[in-house]
Write an enzyme that holds these catalytic residues in place. Structure first.
Site, PDB file in Angstrom:
ATOM      1  N   HIS A 295       0.827  -1.202   0.000  1.00  0.00           N
ATOM      2  CA  HIS A 295       0.000   0.000   0.000  1.00  0.00           C
ATOM      3  C   HIS A 295       0.865   1.258   0.000  1.00  0.00           C
ATOM      4  O   HIS A 295       2.035   1.240   0.404  1.00  0.00           O
ATOM      5  CB  HIS A 295      -0.941   0.021   1.218  1.00  0.00           C
ATOM      6  CG  HIS A 295      -0.266   0.390   2.500  1.00  0.00           C
ATOM      7  ND1 HIS A 295       0.020   1.699   2.860  1.00  0.00           N
ATOM      8  CD2 HIS A 295       0.195  -0.393   3.521  1.00  0.00           C
ATOM      9  CE1 HIS A 295       0.618   1.708   4.042  1.00  0.00           C
ATOM     10  NE2 HIS A 295       0.743   0.457   4.468  1.00  0.00           N
ATOM     11  N   CYS A 296       0.296   2.324  -0.488  1.00  0.00           N
ATOM     12  CA  CYS A 296       0.852   3.668  -0.294  1.00  0.00           C
ATOM     13  C   CYS A 296      -0.262   4.474   0.355  1.00  0.00           C
ATOM     14  O   CYS A 296      -1.107   3.889   1.044  1.00  0.00           O
ATOM     15  CB  CYS A 296       1.342   4.273  -1.619  1.00  0.00           C
ATOM     16  SG  CYS A 296       0.097   4.325  -2.924  1.00  0.00           S
TER      17      CYS A 296
END
Length: 239
Positions: free
Chosen positions: A118-119
């Site tokens: 994820h970011c």
């Protein structure tokens, strides 16, 4: 290294499940891109209940350095994290950082784990890493890999700089594969040659002895012939 997919297999992989109806709120959730590899936004990583329901064991947290105060590992006691500080702009070099992420993901999955990448928004930065992983995993072109990920997480949109790096990475990984493929037969030939040489070394003494014995036997035989055909002066004695 996985075997290359056939054209039909590539088509099926890229298209993905056809029964998924994308909804806007799904951008706040994570989606499974490959078996045991999920992609999503930071908000999905903030819910311990969600992570446990998805059986997540490892998390790749990719964040802009300016976001470090908020986008950070939340449950280090429950999950194994890899945190990468980058900049979400077109000048950021992702190719240099990707091997670290790939090694982390490969090891986690090999150990039976499930990985969330994820970011902050799960739109540009983390998808670029996942596209590179998918590209190499299935030996796809950068476009097919991008479409594959998009068909599972519809909202992704890597920036222009990241797209350029995806094209560059395709050339890099294909060149590495070509080198590996060309060197593998050479290794086999070298092993086979060494094996033959070892066998020759093992049998060399015996064959030398055989030749030696043959020479001895022949000389003995020649001596025997010589002794029977030796000139006898008495046979010529006429006195």
């Amino acid at each position: 290294m996985n075997a290359p997919l056939t054209d039909e297999q590539v088509k099926n992989v890229v298209q993905g499940p056809g029964d998924v109806e994308w909804r806007y709120e799904m951008r706040r959730e994570c989606q499974e891109i490959l078996p045991n590899l999920l992609l999503g936004p930071f908000v999905a990583s903030k819910s311990l209940e969600t992570l446990r329901s998805l059986r997540i064991t490892h998390i790749v947290c990719i964040r802009d350095a300016k976001e470090a105060f908020s986008v950070r590992p939340r449950f280090p006691e429950s999950f194994t994290y890899l945190t990468l500080d980058v900049e979400d702009n077109e000048e950021q070099n992702l190719i240099r950082l990707f091997p670290t992420a790939k090694q982390f993901i490969d090891q986690a999955i090999a150990q039976g784990g499930r990985v969330l990448v994820h970011c902050n928004g799960g739109i540009s930065l983390s998808p670029a890493f996942v596209v590179m992983f998918v590209m190499q995993h299935y030996q796809l072109s950068w476009e097919d890999a991008l479409h594959m990920v998009q068909n599972r997480r519809y909202c992704i949109s890597p920036n222009g700089g990241f797209l350029t790096q995806l094209k560059e990475y395709e050339a890099i990984y294909r060149a590495s594969q070509a080198v590996a493929s060309s060197s593998y037969p050479n290794v086999n030939r070298t092993i086979a040659r060494r094996k033959r040489e070892d066998e020759d070394d093992e049998d060399g003494t015996d064959r030398y002895d055989d030749r030696k014995r043959a020479l001895v036997d022949n000389s003995d035989h020649d001596d025997a012939l010589s002794s029977t055909s030796t000139y006898d002066p008495d046979s010529m004695d006429v006195s």
